[in-house]
Design an enzyme around this catalytic site. Structure first.
Site, PDB file in Angstrom:
ATOM      1  N   LYS A  99      42.507  37.609  46.506  1.00  0.00           N
ATOM      2  CA  LYS A  99      41.734  38.833  46.721  1.00  0.00           C
ATOM      3  C   LYS A  99      42.230  39.595  47.938  1.00  0.00           C
ATOM      4  CE  LYS A  99      37.477  37.795  44.285  1.00  0.00           C
ATOM      5  NZ  LYS A  99      36.040  37.549  44.380  1.00  0.00           N
ATOM      6  N   LYS A 148      44.083  35.576  31.509  1.00  0.00           N
ATOM      7  CA  LYS A 148      42.694  35.533  31.062  1.00  0.00           C
ATOM      8  C   LYS A 148      42.195  36.950  30.765  1.00  0.00           C
ATOM      9  CE  LYS A 148      38.712  33.913  33.149  1.00  0.00           C
ATOM     10  NZ  LYS A 148      37.976  33.243  34.225  1.00  0.00           N
ATOM     11  N   LYS A 175      37.571  41.423  33.414  1.00  0.00           N
ATOM     12  CA  LYS A 175      36.896  42.711  33.560  1.00  0.00           C
ATOM     13  C   LYS A 175      37.622  43.629  34.528  1.00  0.00           C
ATOM     14  CE  LYS A 175      33.406  40.356  36.374  1.00  0.00           C
ATOM     15  NZ  LYS A 175      32.001  40.134  36.642  1.00  0.00           N
TER      16      LYS A 175
END
Ligand code: TRP
Length: 334
Positions: free
Chosen positions: A115, A197, A200
């Site tokens: 992140k 994966k 979103k």
């Protein structure tokens, strides 16, 4: 509400639009845990603040996520479905636990590193201490199990380490939680890049089917899904695109992979994709209808929120009081 059922705790961040992957991999399976466990499902809105949010949108998204939990079948009477930010014990315990967490431990968190790389312009301390807040979430409710995906495994491990450290000094305060990997929460990959994966936060919107996508969009995305140059509908490592579609089909219909393969034996990719799209629509359409219906029931939802906030606060504060006492914080005179 407390009985001898084991306690289960989990939640999702109120960030981004949920995908079919979130639903088939997590939410749908949560529903089946309703009966067997005492469940707490949080809308993790405090965690969402580690990334800048637009207040008006954020407010709506957090509430919509809670409504979606209910639309998906989580029972707000039997379980506790609530907003993390409504129970101040989370933030409080998070501070207390941060004094029992080492910089070195947090530095090793792979999600922090990922992140930080992604949001290089906003590497805030909250992003760094994110796992401590997550530990507080779980430990406040004395959870036995935490259903999580692989990406959260490291966070659960640090939760256990913090809890064990605290207990070794102050006695048995926290239950040591175990991961709950469930029966077979389907792992759904991107339709455009089946090595990733379904996410979103994917920039390529064609890679993900969002829970609120309409039927035409679902058909279009399935038709565009990457496959391969042969034409056999078969589950195999060297056919990641087709395998992923089979996985989706199987999760949506409840049929096994083998049954699904058989059903599409000799069928071309075009028709196969159409079959997958229809299976997805048959799952998402009723969910969307129920969600739309509930969104209009403002008072009903408000009353559920109130009831569940109170329930969550009651349990969370019980643990928090104990922690404060053990630490030697003075008590407020009554
Ligand atoms: N970090 C989790 C995620 O992004 C969300 C989360 C926050 C969570 N607190 C939790 C999950 C406690 C399980 C238990 O997926």
């Amino acid at each position: 509400m407390m009985n001898d059922k084991k306690i289960l705790y989990s939640g999702m961040q109120a960030t981004g639009n949920l995908t079919l992957g979130n639903y088939l991999g997590a939410l749908k399976n949560w529903v089946s845990l309703n009966e067997e466990y005492e469940c707490f499902w949080g809308v993790m809105d405090l965690h969402s603040l580690t990334v800048r949010q637009v207040p008006a949108e954020f407010r709506k998204r957090a509430r919509n996520l809670l409504v979606l939990y209910i639309a998906a079948g989580l029972d707000p009477k039997k379980n506790c479905i609530y907003f993390q930010s409504h129970v101040s014990a989370h933030a409080e315990l998070s501070w207390l636990l941060s004094c029992f967490t080492y910089m070195g431990e947090l530095n090793r968190m792979t999600q922090f590193k990922d992140k930080a790389a992604k949001h290089a312009d906003n590497i805030n301390a909250g992003l760094f201490t994110y796992p401590v807040l997550m530990a507080a979430d779980i430990l406040l409710y004395q959870a036995d199990y935490v259903p999580i995906g692989k990406d959260q495994k490291q966070h659960l491990e640090i939760t256990r380490d913090i809890a064990e450290r605290f207990n070794s000094i102050y006695g048995d305060v926290f239950k040591i939680p175990e991961p709950y990997f469930g029966k077979s929460g389907a792992k759904i990959m991107s339709l455009q890049d089946p090595s990733k994966k379904m996410s979103k936060s994917d920039e390529n919107v064609n890679g993900s089917i969002y829970l609120m996508d309409d039927p035409d969009t679902i058909v279009r995305k399935c038709k565009r899904a990457v496959t391969d140059s042969d034409s056999e509908v078969r589950y195999s490592e060297d056919k990641p695109g087709v395998s992923n579609l089979l996985e989706i089909y199987s999760a949506c219909t409840g049929k096994s992979i083998a049954e699904s393969e058989k059903e599409f034996a000799g069928v071309g990719y075009g028709d196969f994709k159409m079959g997958v799209a229809e299976a997805v629509i048959s799952v998402l359409k009723p969910l969307q209808d129920e969600y739309e219906r509930l969104l209009k029931e403002k008072e009903y939802i408000d009353s559920l929120i109130k009831e569940n906030d109170e329930k969550a606060s009651y349990f969370a504060n019980k643990t928090l009081r104990k922690v404060k006492k053990k630490l030697g914080l003075t008590e407020m005179p009554r």
